[in-house]
Design a protein around this motif. Sequence first.
Motif, PDB file in Angstrom:
ATOM      1  N   VAL A   1       0.835  -1.195   0.000  1.00 36.68           N
ATOM      2  CA  VAL A   1       0.000   0.000   0.000  1.00 36.68           C
ATOM      3  C   VAL A   1       0.879   1.258   0.000  1.00 36.68           C
ATOM      4  CG1 VAL A   1      -0.288   0.242   2.520  1.00 36.68           C
ATOM      5  CG2 VAL A   1      -2.111   0.996   0.975  1.00 36.68           C
ATOM      6  N   PHE A   2       2.010   1.193   0.680  1.00 35.87           N
ATOM      7  CA  PHE A   2       2.959   2.316   0.652  1.00 35.87           C
ATOM      8  C   PHE A   2       3.530   2.492  -0.755  1.00 35.87           C
ATOM      9  CE2 PHE A   2       7.551   3.438   0.886  1.00 35.87           C
ATOM     10  CZ  PHE A   2       7.417   4.766   1.274  1.00 35.87           C
ATOM     11  N   GLN A   3       3.860   1.392  -1.398  1.00 37.35           N
ATOM     12  CA  GLN A   3       4.428   1.451  -2.744  1.00 37.35           C
ATOM     13  C   GLN A   3       3.415   2.023  -3.732  1.00 37.35           C
ATOM     14  OE1 GLN A   3       7.440  -1.575  -3.760  1.00 37.35           O
ATOM     15  NE2 GLN A   3       6.008  -2.216  -5.355  1.00 37.35           N
ATOM     16  N   ALA A   4       2.168   1.612  -3.610  1.00 35.08           N
ATOM     17  CA  ALA A   4       1.122   2.146  -4.487  1.00 35.08           C
ATOM     18  C   ALA A   4       0.939   3.646  -4.257  1.00 35.08           C
ATOM     19  CB  ALA A   4      -0.197   1.401  -4.235  1.00 35.08           C
ATOM     20  N   TRP A   5       1.020   4.063  -2.998  1.00 33.91           N
ATOM     21  CA  TRP A   5       0.910   5.492  -2.672  1.00 33.91           C
ATOM     22  C   TRP A   5       2.064   6.278  -3.274  1.00 33.91           C
ATOM     23  CZ3 TRP A   5       4.022   8.420   0.869  1.00 33.91           C
ATOM     24  CH2 TRP A   5       3.527   9.702   1.142  1.00 33.91           C
ATOM     25  N   MET A   6       3.258   5.716  -3.221  1.00 35.84           N
ATOM     26  CA  MET A   6       4.431   6.371  -3.804  1.00 35.84           C
ATOM     27  C   MET A   6       4.256   6.549  -5.312  1.00 35.84           C
ATOM     28  SD  MET A   6       7.247   7.533  -2.453  1.00 35.84           S
ATOM     29  CE  MET A   6       7.614   7.932  -0.742  1.00 35.84           C
ATOM     30  N   ILE A   7       3.735   5.530  -5.974  1.00 36.15           N
ATOM     31  CA  ILE A   7       3.516   5.616  -7.425  1.00 36.15           C
ATOM     32  C   ILE A   7       2.506   6.708  -7.749  1.00 36.15           C
ATOM     33  CG2 ILE A   7       2.596   4.387  -9.437  1.00 36.15           C
ATOM     34  CD1 ILE A   7       3.750   1.798  -8.167  1.00 36.15           C
ATOM     35  N   GLU A   8       1.443   6.782  -6.942  1.00 35.40           N
ATOM     36  CA  GLU A   8       0.376   7.768  -7.193  1.00 35.40           C
ATOM     37  C   GLU A   8       0.829   9.189  -6.900  1.00 35.40           C
ATOM     38  OE1 GLU A   8      -2.775   6.433  -4.712  1.00 35.40           O
ATOM     39  OE2 GLU A   8      -3.101   4.585  -5.843  1.00 35.40           O
ATOM     40  N   THR A   9       1.605   9.387  -5.843  1.00 38.01           N
ATOM     41  CA  THR A   9       1.967  10.738  -5.409  1.00 38.01           C
ATOM     42  C   THR A   9       3.315  11.194  -5.944  1.00 38.01           C
ATOM     43  OG1 THR A   9       2.934   9.874  -3.346  1.00 38.01           O
ATOM     44  CG2 THR A   9       0.605  10.532  -3.307  1.00 38.01           C
ATOM     45  N   ARG A  10       4.191  10.272  -6.301  1.00 34.52           N
ATOM     46  CA  ARG A  10       5.504  10.628  -6.864  1.00 34.52           C
ATOM     47  C   ARG A  10       5.614  10.068  -8.275  1.00 34.52           C
ATOM     48  NH1 ARG A  10       4.873  11.186  -1.185  1.00 34.52           N
ATOM     49  NH2 ARG A  10       6.690  12.272  -0.300  1.00 34.52           N
ATOM     50  N   SER A  11       6.242   8.904  -8.390  1.00 34.87           N
ATOM     51  CA  SER A  11       6.391   8.253  -9.692  1.00 34.87           C
ATOM     52  C   SER A  11       6.795   6.808  -9.481  1.00 34.87           C
ATOM     53  CB  SER A  11       7.455   8.963 -10.535  1.00 34.87           C
ATOM     54  OG  SER A  11       8.741   8.792  -9.950  1.00 34.87           O
TER      55      SER A  11
END
Length: 319
Positions: free
Chosen positions: A79-89
């Motif tokens: 879930v952290f990794q998905a958040w990173m993709i959505e908010t950063r790249s």
Amino acid sequence: MPLFKLNSLCEGLEGGDWAGFLRDWDRTLRAANRPETTRYNYLLAVAQLARYLCSEESEYAGSGAALDPTAVKKRHVEVFQAWMIETRSASTALNKHKSLQQFFKWLVEEEDLERSPLDRVRQPKTEQRLIPILGDDDTAKILATCKGKDFLSLRDAAIIRVFYNTGARLSEVAGLELDDADLNNDSLLFHGKGMKDRRVRFGPRTGRALSKYLRLRARRRAAGLPALWLPEKGETPLASNGIKIMLRRRGEAAGVANVHAHRWRHNFAHEWKLAGGDTGDLMMVLGWASDDMPRRYGASAAAERAQQMHARLRIGERV
């Protein structure tokens, strides 16, 4: 890493075990003589995971994983990794993934953690884009903004020519010391990743730019500092961030968008491969240990060669 940086990374994490583990891991990294930038990037990724799990954005706020890294499971990392993709790249998420792999590997070894939660988390896929190179025409425009004979013009021209002529990393050019420049043998000693030094030759134009800068540098109040690149004022050497800002400003003045040091590194690999240069030699010059790097950095040259071959073969045009 200076203590204030580590303390700033630990801010907001004192209610659980994360801050203590961060400090313990940093001690291990320092004992292994890991470079400061590597340590900082590793610790930053862990602190970001901890803060995310504690935040209101996370469904795991208040859970055991939000307080104790040994309680982190696959679902927390995903879930952290998905958040990173959505908010950063995706590329940023990939970097965080690699850093977290190192942290949880250390936990397995030092804290008898049964298994790393990263073992079953897939790395995020990233887009394979052709990085636009910074070739002769654009570089000439940027250098034209450094035509003066003042200190900043000569310093900036020398820095730009070093990037253009050697393909060195930003951190390597920023980390140069006065003794690393050998004008008798036209070479620079770069201190690369993983504490791997390499000596790289430079051409006549770069040599002239460096000579002009060094003559003016010798008259500066801060001339006794070991760092090669001095500031316009004061005695704090020009660091990576200062070079970044300088390159952006020079690019804006020249009308060239998105100017940063890594584009010259891509250009160097592009020109080398386009000229038929040996891949092993390229790896030596640019300080690469992995075969993946010349493939990625030379992709634009491969695409250009393919286009040239396509035009010569005239496939589909002979009837």
